[in-house]
Design a protein around this motif. Structure first.
Motif, mmCIF file in Angstrom:
data_model
loop_
_atom_site.group_PDB
_atom_site.id
_atom_site.type_symbol
_atom_site.label_atom_id
_atom_site.label_comp_id
_atom_site.label_asym_id
_atom_site.label_seq_id
_atom_site.Cartn_x
_atom_site.Cartn_y
_atom_site.Cartn_z
ATOM 1 N N THR A 1 73.891 125.666 83.601
ATOM 2 C CA THR A 1 74.203 126.848 84.410
ATOM 3 C C THR A 1 75.683 127.224 84.343
ATOM 4 O O THR A 1 76.049 128.342 84.690
ATOM 5 C CB THR A 1 73.805 126.629 85.882
ATOM 6 N N LEU A 2 76.519 126.310 83.894
ATOM 7 C CA LEU A 2 77.951 126.597 83.784
ATOM 8 C C LEU A 2 78.289 127.410 82.534
ATOM 9 O O LEU A 2 79.366 127.995 82.453
ATOM 10 C CB LEU A 2 78.756 125.293 83.758
ATOM 11 N N PHE A 3 77.382 127.434 81.568
ATOM 12 C CA PHE A 3 77.628 128.132 80.302
ATOM 13 C C PHE A 3 76.968 129.507 80.365
ATOM 14 O O PHE A 3 75.755 129.618 80.444
ATOM 15 C CB PHE A 3 77.099 127.310 79.126
ATOM 16 N N LYS A 4 77.793 130.539 80.307
ATOM 17 C CA LYS A 4 77.319 131.919 80.459
ATOM 18 C C LYS A 4 77.417 132.670 79.140
ATOM 19 O O LYS A 4 78.183 132.296 78.251
ATOM 20 C CB LYS A 4 78.176 132.658 81.495
ATOM 21 N N GLY A 5 76.627 133.732 79.016
ATOM 22 C CA GLY A 5 76.705 134.592 77.847
ATOM 23 C C GLY A 5 75.520 134.413 76.916
ATOM 24 O O GLY A 5 74.535 133.756 77.247
ATOM 25 N N PRO A 6 75.635 135.019 75.728
ATOM 26 C CA PRO A 6 74.546 134.909 74.750
ATOM 27 C C PRO A 6 74.425 133.482 74.198
ATOM 28 O O PRO A 6 75.321 132.650 74.373
ATOM 29 C CB PRO A 6 74.943 135.894 73.655
ATOM 30 N N VAL A 7 73.325 133.242 73.511
ATOM 31 C CA VAL A 7 73.005 131.905 72.981
ATOM 32 C C VAL A 7 74.142 131.333 72.154
ATOM 33 O O VAL A 7 74.544 130.177 72.343
ATOM 34 C CB VAL A 7 71.691 131.967 72.153
ATOM 35 N N VAL A 8 74.685 132.115 71.243
ATOM 36 C CA VAL A 8 75.733 131.612 70.346
ATOM 37 C C VAL A 8 76.969 131.202 71.136
ATOM 38 O O VAL A 8 77.547 130.126 70.897
ATOM 39 C CB VAL A 8 76.084 132.656 69.261
ATOM 40 N N LEU A 9 77.372 132.009 72.089
ATOM 41 C CA LEU A 9 78.549 131.689 72.892
ATOM 42 C C LEU A 9 78.316 130.431 73.729
ATOM 43 O O LEU A 9 79.198 129.575 73.844
ATOM 44 C CB LEU A 9 78.912 132.869 73.795
ATOM 45 N N ARG A 10 77.128 130.306 74.298
ATOM 46 C CA ARG A 10 76.804 129.127 75.108
ATOM 47 C C ARG A 10 76.799 127.868 74.251
ATOM 48 O O ARG A 10 77.320 126.828 74.670
ATOM 49 C CB ARG A 10 75.454 129.307 75.792
ATOM 50 N N GLY A 11 76.244 127.944 73.046
ATOM 51 C CA GLY A 11 76.231 126.794 72.142
ATOM 52 C C GLY A 11 77.625 126.388 71.705
ATOM 53 O O GLY A 11 77.963 125.205 71.660
ATOM 54 N N LEU A 12 78.457 127.384 71.380
ATOM 55 C CA LEU A 12 79.842 127.105 70.989
ATOM 56 C C LEU A 12 80.632 126.477 72.133
ATOM 57 O O LEU A 12 81.349 125.486 71.941
ATOM 58 C CB LEU A 12 80.539 128.391 70.541
ATOM 59 N N GLU A 13 80.510 127.056 73.307
ATOM 60 C CA GLU A 13 81.246 126.528 74.454
ATOM 61 C C GLU A 13 80.801 125.106 74.779
ATOM 62 O O GLU A 13 81.614 124.230 75.071
ATOM 63 C CB GLU A 13 81.066 127.433 75.669
ATOM 64 N N PHE A 14 79.509 124.867 74.708
ATOM 65 C CA PHE A 14 78.971 123.529 74.963
ATOM 66 C C PHE A 14 79.567 122.523 73.974
ATOM 67 O O PHE A 14 80.020 121.446 74.368
ATOM 68 C CB PHE A 14 77.437 123.554 74.842
ATOM 69 N N GLY A 15 79.580 122.879 72.691
ATOM 70 C CA GLY A 15 80.136 121.995 71.675
ATOM 71 C C GLY A 15 81.613 121.726 71.883
ATOM 72 O O GLY A 15 82.083 120.596 71.723
ATOM 73 N N LEU A 16 82.356 122.753 72.254
ATOM 74 C CA LEU A 16 83.791 122.586 72.503
ATOM 75 C C LEU A 16 84.059 121.727 73.734
ATOM 76 O O LEU A 16 84.947 120.868 73.711
ATOM 77 C CB LEU A 16 84.464 123.952 72.647
ATOM 78 N N VAL A 17 83.299 121.940 74.792
ATOM 79 C CA VAL A 17 83.486 121.138 76.008
ATOM 80 C C VAL A 17 83.224 119.664 75.710
ATOM 81 O O VAL A 17 84.012 118.792 76.074
ATOM 82 C CB VAL A 17 82.575 121.646 77.151
ATOM 83 N N TYR A 18 82.130 119.389 75.040
ATOM 84 C CA TYR A 18 81.814 118.005 74.684
ATOM 85 C C TYR A 18 82.909 117.409 73.798
ATOM 86 O O TYR A 18 83.357 116.285 74.020
ATOM 87 C CB TYR A 18 80.461 117.930 73.972
#
Length: 135
Positions: free
Chosen positions: A72-89
Motif C-alpha cells: 500500500t506504500l507503493f503508488k502509481g502504475p505497475v512499472v513505477l511500483r515495481g521500480l520503487e519496490f526494487g530500489l527500496v529493497y
C-alpha cells in the motif's frame, strides 16, 4: 497467504530463468569478472550448486512477503511500483550487505557492484510481478 505463495513461485520461476540465462551470458560476455571467482573464498567443488539455484525462490518468498506487507506504500502504475519496490529493497537491504561484504572479504569493488546490480535487477523484476499479480 495463498497470494504470497503464488506470487513468490511465479517470481521465483521468472528469476530462476533470468538468473540462469544471466549467468550464461555473464560468463560469455564478461569472462574477466568471473575469473575473480577462482578464489579459495568461493566453493567451487559443486557440492552446493543446488543452493545457488534455489536462491531465486528464497528471495522471491522473502520479497513476496515484504510486498504483501507494504504494497500500500507503493503508488502509481505497475512499472513505477515495481521500480520503487526494487530500489527500496536495494537501499535498505542490499547496500548495507554489500558494504560489509566489501569491507570484510577479499573481493573486488567490481564484484560487489555486480552483486548489487544483480540484486537490484532481481528486486525490480519481482516487484513488477508482484505489482501486476498482487496489486
Amino acid at each position: 497467504m495463498k497470494k504470497i505463495i503464488t506470487t513468490a513461485l511465479m517470481a521465483g520461476c521468472i528469476l530462476f530463468v533470468i538468473s540462469y540465462g544471466g549467468l550464461y551470458l555473464g560468463v560469455k560476455f564478461f569472462p574477466g569478472l568471473f575469473v575473480t571467482y577462482n578464489n579459495p573464498l568461493f566453493n567451487s567443488d559443486g557440492s552446493r550448486d543446488v543452493l545457488f539455484y534455489l536462491h531465486a525462490f528464497i528471495i522471491s518468498f522473502a520479497l513476496s512477503w515484504f510486498w504483501d506487507r507494504f504494497k500500500t506504500l507503493f503508488k502509481g502504475p505497475v512499472v513505477l511500483r515495481g521500480l520503487e519496490f526494487g530500489l527500496v529493497y536495494s537501499l535498505t537491504a542490499l547496500l548495507p550487505v554489500m558494504w560489509i561484504s566489501f569491507s570484510s572479504l577479499d573481493i573486488t569493488l567490481v564484484m560487489v557492484g555486480s552483486w548489487f546490480f544483480y540484486g537490484l535487477a532481481q528486486a525490480i523484476i519481482a516487484g513488477l510481478v508482484f505489482a501486476k499479480v498482487n496489486p
